[in-house]
Design a protein around this motif. Structure first.
Motif, PDB file in Angstrom:
ATOM      1  N   PHE B  35      -9.806  -8.445  -1.222  1.00 53.60           N
ATOM      2  CA  PHE B  35     -10.479  -7.433  -0.424  1.00 53.60           C
ATOM      3  C   PHE B  35     -10.306  -6.056  -1.055  1.00 53.60           C
ATOM      4  O   PHE B  35      -9.306  -5.775  -1.727  1.00 53.60           O
ATOM      5  N   TYR B  37     -10.338  -2.272   0.678  1.00 51.66           N
ATOM      6  CA  TYR B  37     -10.406  -1.488   1.900  1.00 51.66           C
ATOM      7  C   TYR B  37     -10.427  -0.018   1.517  1.00 51.66           C
ATOM      8  O   TYR B  37      -9.834   0.399   0.517  1.00 51.66           O
ATOM      9  N   GLN B  39      -9.679   3.897   3.033  1.00 48.31           N
ATOM     10  CA  GLN B  39      -9.002   4.645   4.089  1.00 48.31           C
ATOM     11  C   GLN B  39      -9.277   6.130   3.888  1.00 48.31           C
ATOM     12  O   GLN B  39      -8.613   6.793   3.107  1.00 48.31           O
ATOM     13  N   SER B  42      -9.322  10.306   7.863  1.00 51.42           N
ATOM     14  CA  SER B  42      -9.185   9.995   9.291  1.00 51.42           C
ATOM     15  C   SER B  42      -8.205   8.863   9.534  1.00 51.42           C
ATOM     16  O   SER B  42      -7.833   8.595  10.668  1.00 51.42           O
ATOM     17  N   ARG B  43      -7.802   8.169   8.455  1.00 46.17           N
ATOM     18  CA  ARG B  43      -6.808   7.102   8.448  1.00 46.17           C
ATOM     19  C   ARG B  43      -7.305   5.742   8.930  1.00 46.17           C
ATOM     20  O   ARG B  43      -6.567   4.794   8.917  1.00 46.17           O
ATOM     21  N   GLN B  44      -8.536   5.616   9.364  1.00 42.58           N
ATOM     22  CA  GLN B  44      -9.045   4.315   9.806  1.00 42.58           C
ATOM     23  C   GLN B  44      -9.370   3.470   8.589  1.00 42.58           C
ATOM     24  O   GLN B  44     -10.194   3.849   7.758  1.00 42.58           O
ATOM     25  N   MET B  45      -8.737   2.325   8.466  1.00 48.63           N
ATOM     26  CA  MET B  45      -8.943   1.418   7.353  1.00 48.63           C
ATOM     27  C   MET B  45     -10.261   0.670   7.560  1.00 48.63           C
ATOM     28  O   MET B  45     -10.487   0.062   8.615  1.00 48.63           O
ATOM     29  N   LEU B  47     -13.159  -2.065   5.855  1.00 51.43           N
ATOM     30  CA  LEU B  47     -13.437  -3.053   4.825  1.00 51.43           C
ATOM     31  C   LEU B  47     -14.621  -2.587   3.966  1.00 51.43           C
ATOM     32  O   LEU B  47     -15.660  -2.188   4.481  1.00 51.43           O
ATOM     33  N   ARG B  50     -15.391  -8.128   0.324  1.00 50.47           N
ATOM     34  CA  ARG B  50     -14.532  -9.316   0.384  1.00 50.47           C
ATOM     35  C   ARG B  50     -15.038 -10.344  -0.621  1.00 50.47           C
ATOM     36  O   ARG B  50     -16.248 -10.534  -0.782  1.00 50.47           O
ATOM     37  N   PHE B  91      -7.750   0.646  -1.242  1.00 50.58           N
ATOM     38  CA  PHE B  91      -6.683  -0.345  -1.373  1.00 50.58           C
ATOM     39  C   PHE B  91      -7.270  -1.705  -1.715  1.00 50.58           C
ATOM     40  O   PHE B  91      -8.209  -2.180  -1.066  1.00 50.58           O
ATOM     41  N   LEU B 103      -1.992  -9.932   4.587  1.00 54.04           N
ATOM     42  CA  LEU B 103      -2.543  -9.253   3.419  1.00 54.04           C
ATOM     43  C   LEU B 103      -1.412  -8.590   2.639  1.00 54.04           C
ATOM     44  O   LEU B 103      -0.542  -7.959   3.226  1.00 54.04           O
ATOM     45  N   PHE B 105      -1.024  -5.672  -0.093  1.00 54.17           N
ATOM     46  CA  PHE B 105      -1.815  -4.540  -0.565  1.00 54.17           C
ATOM     47  C   PHE B 105      -1.253  -3.956  -1.858  1.00 54.17           C
ATOM     48  O   PHE B 105      -0.040  -3.995  -2.109  1.00 54.17           O
ATOM     49  N   LYS B 107      -0.871  -0.304  -4.108  1.00 51.20           N
ATOM     50  CA  LYS B 107      -0.407   1.030  -3.701  1.00 51.20           C
ATOM     51  C   LYS B 107      -1.555   1.995  -3.420  1.00 51.20           C
ATOM     52  O   LYS B 107      -1.338   3.066  -2.856  1.00 51.20           O
TER      53      LYS B 107
END
Lengths: 116, 115
Positions: B35, B37, B39, B42-45, B47, B50, B91, B103, B105, B107
């Motif tokens: 995956f 992702y 971020q 706003s910090r909302q992860m 997708l 995939r 990520f 998952l 991840f 760094k």
């Protein structure tokens, strides 16, 4: 569908206290996973719950615990807080087959925990 | 144990240009999922894309595509026609535990988009 929600969004605690964070998954999702995000360690897996059972657990001390309710909502608890527990705690939900993995996880906005 | 490595802590790209973010992974499992992702501040992860390891065809989602090299255990993300809204931490993550959604991840790579 509503997304993953987490409450509270921000929390300030002092060392030695305990804290409970809550996560409501997307409707119909049975898997809830928790992650800790810090600048130093990055994103680390805490645990996963599926149909009220802990299915997997990361490498965290026993002070970190969780549970899942019959409506799939999940809580995580951290007891005897330490300064190093300050982090963003992310919850993610998915709808996998019971024996499979790899389903897409949808993340909540996170709870920012600060330990003083 | 699974590991995911992102060797580029920061990248920058001009608006409308193309950028590629690198990711390598290590797993002993034959069946796994990869995956990317995003971020934003706003910090909302969120997708991005995939990929199932058993599929040879590279996944694409609009301006986002991957170059999946299974033998080399490489999974890079290409962003075409970069937009200001693409600026974020990216990520790379791997799931290779059957019966679990865990998952692992990398760094992360901080992407800056310059106007």
């Amino acid at each position: 569908k509503a997304g993953v929600t987490q409450t509270p969004r921000y929390l300030i605690k002092t060392r030695g206290q305990q804290v409970t964070l809550s996560c409501s998954p997307i409707s119909g999702h049975r898997s809830v996973s928790w992650y800790q995000q810090t600048p130093g360690q990055g994103l680390q897996f805490l645990f996963e719950y599926f149909s009220e059972t802990q299915r997997n657990k990361g490498n965290f001390p026993g002070r970190f615990s969780g549970r899942q309710f019959s409506n799939s909502r999940s809580e995580m608890n951290v007891s005897t807080l330490e300064l190093g527990d300050s982090a963003l705690y992310l919850c993610a939900s998915s709808s996998p087959d019971e024996l499979a993995g790899g389903d897409t996880q949808y993340f909540g906005p996170g709870t920012r925990l600060t330990v003083l | 144990a699974q590991t995911v490595t992102q060797s580029q802590p920061e990248m920058s790209v001009q608006e409308a240009e193309t950028v590629t973010l690198s990711c390598t992974y290590d797993t002993s499992e034959s069946d796994y999922y990869l995956f990317w992702y995003k971020q934003p501040p706003s910090r909302q992860m969120i997708l991005v894309i995939r990929q199932e390891a058993y599929k040879q065809q590279n996944a694409t989602e609009n301006r986002f595509s991957v170059n999946f090299q299974k033998a080399a255990k490489s999974f890079s993300l290409k962003i075409s026609d970069s937009q200001l809204g693409d600026a974020a931490m990216y990520f790379c993550a791997c799931n290779s535990q059957g019966g679990s959604e865990k998952l692992v991840f990398g760094k992360g790579t901080k992407l800056t988009v310059n106007p």
